[in-house]
Scaffold this active site. Structure first.
Site, PDB file in Angstrom:
ATOM      1  N   ASP A 110      81.043 -72.666 -59.078  1.00 48.37           N
ATOM      2  CA  ASP A 110      82.284 -72.734 -60.066  1.00 48.37           C
ATOM      3  C   ASP A 110      83.464 -73.725 -59.242  1.00 48.37           C
ATOM      4  O   ASP A 110      84.556 -73.520 -59.652  1.00 48.37           O
ATOM      5  CB  ASP A 110      82.804 -71.823 -60.784  1.00 48.37           C
ATOM      6  CG  ASP A 110      81.793 -70.980 -61.386  1.00 48.37           C
ATOM      7  OD1 ASP A 110      81.118 -71.481 -62.161  1.00 48.37           O
ATOM      8  OD2 ASP A 110      81.687 -69.651 -61.154  1.00 48.37           O
ATOM      9  N   HIS A 112      78.521 -76.872 -65.819  1.00 45.97           N
ATOM     10  CA  HIS A 112      79.809 -77.965 -65.295  1.00 45.97           C
ATOM     11  C   HIS A 112      80.681 -78.606 -66.347  1.00 45.97           C
ATOM     12  O   HIS A 112      80.124 -78.743 -67.522  1.00 45.97           O
ATOM     13  CB  HIS A 112      79.126 -79.357 -64.495  1.00 45.97           C
ATOM     14  CG  HIS A 112      78.337 -78.975 -63.718  1.00 45.97           C
ATOM     15  ND1 HIS A 112      77.198 -79.696 -62.798  1.00 45.97           N
ATOM     16  CD2 HIS A 112      78.304 -77.760 -62.625  1.00 45.97           C
ATOM     17  CE1 HIS A 112      76.755 -79.088 -61.697  1.00 45.97           C
ATOM     18  NE2 HIS A 112      77.494 -78.088 -61.805  1.00 45.97           N
TER      19      HIS A 112
END
Length: 428
Positions: free
Chosen positions: A13, A41
């Site tokens: 992340d 994403h």
């Protein structure tokens, strides 16, 4: 000839999707080499937001070849859902823009069922799986009972392997209290997938090799992060694949000497999802403030992320294990507004200060972070477009990262959009 890998330097992340999208402008081929649709994403281009899970971030660019390599585990249903989602947003996903390795392993319905049942059976000892079937699929791969994309292209071979797997898996599913799966339903569903998938299927190793030999720029896009690596992560709270630069060669089917640069993506602070030790975690108002300002909620699961100060021990470990040639520091804008900012430069363990990441979770849980304190920057930086425009305190913060890790910062992210990116150095 330029082939470089973009990797998560923390627990995932970190903003790899945005940075891969940004760097894809310089690449002609973008390759996923590990993981599956457990990755998430988010890329913002102009006024549109794109959420990707399986397809490489280069798909948002025209004239780029995107590759799902042999090291990726592919859920055909998830793949086509993502293709339909992207095309609904005006992004063309054709066999000219996307190819899938014939050697990639397929996620089957029994993988997802077993993932859920096993996680439930663990009770309070659950490992925080996304329940997408990733782990069970990799288990079959290494147990040599998996089904590959090339098998799906031959219906008789596929039927035989599916029948054997269902007979074996149903016994396990029943033991765990689940409902047995039906062969005909799965066979018919996957035969429909086969016809749609067929135009995308290629020997991707050959395609990647030829691109590198033709002096094309090839970008390898990592999923998750170094601390989720099956070998070097906080085991067992990890993913089921090699997320380091070491995974590129086997997951893409090229020689390790062909990758010339390794770029590590790191947030200006640290986050992680799920269980496991987290030395710099902030379980206070500051942690909550960072979470809300940074919108720290998972793309795939929606789970809130645990937030903490930047941990340079982690970045130094990633630099060593992955051979990083440069760092990208994202979300520097999130820290704007804090009076004081801390940065971990070591761990105190049993009365000694160490600068490495322990393998034992028990030892890691006992580590107390050793901090250096920095003056914050009150100015918002989201509109900065050059290094010179950043506040002096932010530059001091970035210089300390470089000093401790021995790795230059090449790019700084000041927001989620593609244009909110500052190129500090051209060389990656």
């Amino acid at each position: 000839m330029s082939a470089f890998v973009v990797l998560g330097a923390q627990w995932g992340d970190e903003g790899k999707g945005k940075m891969t999208d940004y760097l894809a402008e310089e690449a002609e081929v973008v390759v996923r080499f590990q993981g599956g649709n457990n990755a998430g994403h988010t890329v913002e281009v102009e006024d549109k937001q794109y959420k990707l899970h399986l397809i490489p971030s280069g798909i948002l660019h025209d004239e780029k070849l995107n590759v799902i390599g042999n090291g990726v585990v592919v859920d055909p249903k998830a793949l086509f859902t993502e293709i339909d989602y992207l095309e609904g947003l005006g992004v063309k996903v054709t066999p000219e823009k996307l190819i899938v390795s014939d050697r990639a392993h397929l996620i089957m319905p029994y993988h997802i069922t077993l993932d859920k049942l096993k996680e439930k059976a663990r009770g309070k000892n659950d490992i925080g799986t996304t329940c997408k079937g990733i782990g069970p699929c990799y288990t079959d791969k290494y147990e040599r009972s998996g089904i590959r994309v090339c098998d799906l292209m031959h219906k008789d071979s596929f039927a035989e392997k599916l029948r054997i797997n269902i007979e074996m898996k149903n016994g396990y599913i029943k033991l765990l209290g689940g409902e047995e799966l039906n062969f005909d339903e799965i066979y018919n569903e996957y035969m429909a997938f086969a016809e749609r998938l067929r135009p995308y299927v290629k020997d991707t190793s050959v395609e990647i090799y030829n691109a590198i030999q033709a002096d094309k720029n090839v970008l390898f896009e990592g999923a998750q992060g170094m601390l989720l690596d099956i070998d070097y992560g906080t085991y067992p709270y990890v993913t089921s694949s090699n997320t380091t630069s070491c995974g590129v060669a086997s997951g893409a089917g090229i020689g390790p000497n062909m990758v010339t640069n390794a770029v590590g993506i790191a947030k200006a602070y640290t986050t992680r999802v799920g269980k496991g030790p987290f030395p710099t975690e902030l379980e206070n108002e500051t942690g909550d403030w960072i979470r809300e300002k940074g919108h720290e909620y998972g793309v795939t699961t929606g789970r809130s992320r645990r937030c903490g100060w930047l941990d340079l021990v982690i970045l130094k470990t990633t630099t060593r294990v992955c051979g990083l040639t440069s760092l990208v520091v994202t979300k520097i804008d999130t820290l704007a507004g804090l009076d004081k900012i801390q940065m971990c430069v070591g761990y105190e363990l049993d009365g000694k200060v160490i600068d490495y990441f322990p393998a034992s979770l028990e030892d890691l849980a006992r580590c107390k972070p050793v901090y250096e304190e920095f003056e914050g920057w009150g100015e918002e930086v989201a509109d900065a477009r050059s290094y010179e425009e950043l506040p002096e305190n932010a530059k001091t913060y970035l210089r300390r990262i470089e000093e401790f890790t021995g790795t230059k910062v090449s790019i700084v992210g000041v927001g989620p959009k593609r244009n909110q990116t500052i190129r500090v150095r051209e060389e990656l």
